[in-house]
Design a protein around this motif. Structure first.
Motif, mmCIF file in Angstrom:
data_model
loop_
_atom_site.group_PDB
_atom_site.id
_atom_site.type_symbol
_atom_site.label_atom_id
_atom_site.label_comp_id
_atom_site.label_asym_id
_atom_site.label_seq_id
_atom_site.Cartn_x
_atom_site.Cartn_y
_atom_site.Cartn_z
ATOM 1 N N PHE A 133 0.822 -1.194 0.000
ATOM 2 C CA PHE A 133 0.000 0.000 0.000
ATOM 3 C C PHE A 133 0.857 1.246 0.000
ATOM 4 O O PHE A 133 2.004 1.220 0.404
ATOM 5 N N TYR A 134 0.265 2.301 -0.439
ATOM 6 C CA TYR A 134 0.968 3.575 -0.543
ATOM 7 C C TYR A 134 0.539 4.492 0.581
ATOM 8 O O TYR A 134 0.307 4.063 1.701
ATOM 9 N N GLU A 135 0.420 5.798 0.300
ATOM 10 C CA GLU A 135 0.200 6.750 1.381
ATOM 11 C C GLU A 135 -1.076 6.442 2.172
ATOM 12 O O GLU A 135 -2.094 6.060 1.609
ATOM 13 N N GLN A 136 -0.986 6.652 3.497
ATOM 14 C CA GLN A 136 -2.174 6.596 4.341
ATOM 15 C C GLN A 136 -2.727 7.993 4.516
ATOM 16 O O GLN A 136 -1.974 8.949 4.721
#
Lengths: 116, 109
Positions: A102-105
């Motif tokens: 996953f990328y940015e939260q």
């Protein structure tokens, strides 16, 4: 896009009461998370979900329950509130195009909960 | 589990000064992110940076994955930079981030 929204912003509960913290995201993110932040501390993961119908425990799941019936919503349920659950609760979401990383939260504004 | 340590814990600056915040982690990671929590509590994602260097305006970040650290640079600091800066990492595709304890930055005019 509203991003990640949380309700309520503030709540005071008496010991033993129950409540549900609401979290909604409109970014079509598949991953969603609930964290708690105690005063002066970092964030600890309570529960997370990698997609509708799938949830898993984080570091501090005791006293909480979650469900994920839709992509958009990820409510957190507190049963039998205790003073130790006084904290600020943050919901977050993120996107995994490949399903493996996953990328940015992105975080909601938080719910400040006091149990007395 | 993996340990995430941030330094310094507190930093006080005058407006216009530059600063470097450090994040050390105890094992290899596949995901590293920097966040800013403003004085009102809002958490903003600054960088997704598992390796390499990125820049966004006055902020830049570098992660040296082989040496297990990341640096966040703030140049020409402004009062609006005040708040807490968190580093968070993921090890081994666990689908979750582990947060450090943060660096509290105060910038005075």
């Amino acid at each position: 896009n509203a991003g990640v929204t949380q309700t309520p912003k503030f709540r005071i509960l008496k010991i033993g009461q129950s409540m549900t913290l609401q979290c909604t995201q409109d970014m079509n993110h598949n991953y969603m998370y609930w964290y708690r932040q105690d005063p002066g501390m970092g964030l600890k993961l309570i529960y997370y979900s990698v997609g509708a119908g799938i949830t898993d425990k984080g570091e501090v799941p005791n006293g909480y329950n979650v469900s994920r019936s839709t992509t958009e919503d990820f409510p957190l349920r507190l049963e039998l509130a205790a003073p130790s659950q006084t904290s600020v609760y943050f919901c977050a979401s993120s996107y995994t195009p490949s399903g493996t990383m996953f990328y940015e939260q992105y975080f909601g504004p938080g719910t400040r909960l006091t149990v007395t | 589990g993996i340990q995430v340590e941030q330094s310094p814990p507190d930093l006080i600056l005058q407006e216009g000064a530059n600063s470097t915040l450090r994040c050390n982690f105890s094992d290899s990671v596949n995901n590293l992110q920097w966040f800013h929590q403003n004085p009102w509590g809002q958490l903003i994602n600054l960088f997704y940076i598992p390796s390499g260097t990125k820049q966004n305006g006055r902020l830049s970040a570098t992660t040296v994955a082989t040496e297990r650290y990341s640096l966040l640079y703030i140049s020409s600091s402004q009062t609006t930079d005040s708040g807490v800066y968190f580093c968070a990492v993921e090890r081994g595709y666990t689908d979750k981030l582990i947060f450090g304890t943060g660096t509290r930055l105060q910038v005075f005019p």
